[in-house]
Design a protein around this motif. Structure first.
Motif, short mmCIF file in Angstrom:
data_model
loop_
_atom_site.label_atom_id
_atom_site.label_comp_id
_atom_site.label_asym_id
_atom_site.label_seq_id
_atom_site.Cartn_x
_atom_site.Cartn_y
_atom_site.Cartn_z
N GLY A 175 0.74 -1.31 -0.06
CA GLY A 175 0.05 0.00 0.04
C GLY A 175 0.76 1.23 -0.03
N SER A 176 0.43 2.15 0.66
CA SER A 176 1.03 3.60 0.59
C SER A 176 2.32 3.49 1.43
N ALA A 177 2.56 2.43 2.32
CA ALA A 177 3.84 2.10 3.16
C ALA A 177 5.20 1.97 2.10
N GLY A 178 4.73 1.48 0.84
CA GLY A 178 5.87 1.25 -0.12
C GLY A 178 6.01 2.46 -1.10
N ALA A 179 5.40 3.56 -0.88
CA ALA A 179 5.34 4.56 -2.00
C ALA A 179 6.75 5.14 -1.96
N GLU A 180 7.65 4.90 -0.77
CA GLU A 180 8.90 5.26 -0.74
C GLU A 180 9.67 4.20 -0.36
N VAL A 181 10.95 4.25 -0.69
CA VAL A 181 11.83 2.88 -0.42
C VAL A 181 13.07 3.46 0.48
N VAL A 182 13.85 2.63 1.40
CA VAL A 182 14.88 2.97 1.57
C VAL A 182 15.81 1.78 1.42
N VAL A 183 16.95 2.01 0.89
CA VAL A 183 17.85 0.86 0.35
C VAL A 183 18.96 1.01 1.46
N GLU A 184 19.41 -0.12 2.15
CA GLU A 184 20.45 -0.03 3.13
C GLU A 184 21.58 -0.81 3.01
N GLU A 185 22.64 -0.46 3.35
CA GLU A 185 23.83 -1.29 3.60
C GLU A 185 23.34 -2.63 4.51
N PHE A 186 24.03 -3.71 4.22
CA PHE A 186 23.69 -5.16 4.88
C PHE A 186 24.87 -4.82 6.09
N LEU A 187 23.95 -5.03 7.32
CA LEU A 187 25.16 -4.99 8.33
C LEU A 187 25.36 -6.51 8.88
#
Length: 424
Positions: A175-187
């Motif tokens: 839904g609207s939660a995925g309208a923006e995405v954060v791509v992060e380094e794998f820790l």
């Protein structure tokens, strides 16, 4: 005191169980609650998304404190609307709840105030995100920015997984939660959960736990809301706790206050403990589920006294003491969870499975025709105390074995890391 508890899951059952034990309590209400919570509180058929209705109930019933369990009402601003009506609340404002409501907000806060976390980029369109992921390579972490019921995070071990996760976000799967995405380094390292009670200025350390997110034994299969947990987490040594407070929690509290959003409520710090020490994976703005269940089993203090102190800005005058034993909880889930859990199956033997040092918290149950039935994905939290993790684990699984529910399942290895440590 008259208290209204908001929520209906295993976390709220554990909170109700502890609140009901307080000498300060006059009357405990829960909205909407569940059959387990009904043994501790009077259930109220309130639509918790209708803030006006919640406010009216509080004023009509002389509610002295509202305790908000889940994150969605906090992100929607329930605490603000109640406070405007002069009703005391334990839980953050809508602005402060952005720490959970927006992954991007949290990452930007970390960058601004020097809080250790993985490198990241924010994206609002698929193609730039795909290009960045292909440039960075795998493993990599994809997060839907908003609330996705614990299912919006993908730890992608391959580029193909990462691209699929991005496509799921941008095609509306969350839904609207995925309208923006954060791509992060794998820790890399070992994950742990650290909790603080906060009053806007002071953060009081409030226990550690380790959750098991994957649905299958050996940490296999898709991520879930949590299949079990134990407390304390051995990886959270006194040195790591001190560093977490100094490097992560205290700058976050200062930063939120500087931004005009002082944080009051539970700050749940999801950590990766590795070669660099503690690094922030994410913040939540409520008790973890099922971590809350093991914390409530170990807590020696009067919970209501502590929540009152947080609501009144008086945490500097309090402390939290804990039982030395380990608490461990096993989540019993309905077949098909997390994708499509089957509802309506009959569960028997729950009361007989509880006993000394064992509590069974209801997470997704209902009563139909006088019988207890499954009414969710995660249905029961079988929670036991023991002198060691191994003892608590043994006791919990013995109780699981006494529950007659053929349509349910659970992981059989909750606490495995700590059990291996104990065995040397």
């Amino acid at each position: 005191m008259n208290v209204l508890l908001i929520g209906s899951g295993g976390r709220e059952h554990a909170l109700a169980w502890r609140l009901a034990a307080s000498p300060l309590l006059t009357k405990l209400y829960a909205a909407p609650g569940n059959p387990g919570i009904a043994k501790e509180a009077e259930l109220v058929a309130l639509d918790i998304a209708d803030h006006d209705a919640v406010r009216r109930f509080c004023l009509d019933h002389g509610i002295d404190l509202v305790v908000v369990g889940p994150e969605a009402p906090l992100v929607a601003g329930l605490a603000d609307d109640l406070r405007e009506a002069g009703i005391r609340v334990f839980g953050p404002s809508k602005a402060a709840a952005q720490l959970e409501g927006s992954k991007g907000f949290t990452k930007d806060l970390c960058a601004r105030f020097g809080i250790p976390t993985g490198a990241y980029r924010r994206f609002s369109a698929l193609e730039p995100a795909k290009a960045y992921v292909q440039q960075q390579g795998a493993p990599i972490v994809i997060k839907a920015d908003g609330l996705a019921a614990g299912k919006g995070v993908t730890v992608a071990m391959t580029l193909e997984e990462a691209i699929e996760a991005l496509e799921a976000c941008f095609d509306g799967s969350f839904g609207s939660a995925g309208a923006e995405v954060v791509v992060e380094e794998f820790l890399t390292g070992e994950e742990a959960s650290f909790f603080c009670l906060c009053d806007g200025t002071t953060a009081l350390p409030f226990g550690t736990a380790q959750d098991h997110k994957r649905v299958g034994d050996g940490d296999t299969g898709p991520n879930t809301g949590g299949m079990g947990a134990y407390s304390p987490a051995p990886v959270m040594t006194p040195e790591i706790v001190e560093r977490t407070m100094r490097e992560i929690v205290e700058p976050t509290m200062r930063g939120m206050a500087d931004m005009g959003h002082p944080f009051q409520g539970v700050l749940f710090v999801g950590l990766m403990i590795g070669d660099k020490g503690p690094q922030l994976i994410e913040y939540n703005v409520r008790f973890g589920d099922p971590e809350c269940q093991v914390l409530m089993m170990r807590l020696k203090e009067d919970l209501l006294v502590l929540l009152n102190a947080a609501a009144d800005g008086q945490l500097g005058h309090t402390s939290a003491r804990w039982r030395d034993e380990t608490a461990l909880t096993v989540v019993m889930a309905a077949k098909g969870y997390p994708a499509s859990p089957e509802k309506g199956s009959v569960i028997r033997g729950v009361e007989a499975a509880a006993g000394e040092n064992v509590e069974i918290f209801h997470a997704g149950t209902d009563l139909r025709g006088g019988e207890l039935v499954a009414n969710g994905g995660r249905v029961l939290n079988v929670t036991a105390m023991g002198a060691s993790v191994g003892e608590a684990q043994k006791r919990a699984y013995e109780s699981v074995g006494r529950i007659d529910w053929p349509e349910g399942f659970c992981r059989r290895d909750i606490g495995w890391r700590a059990v291996e440590r104990e065995r040397g």
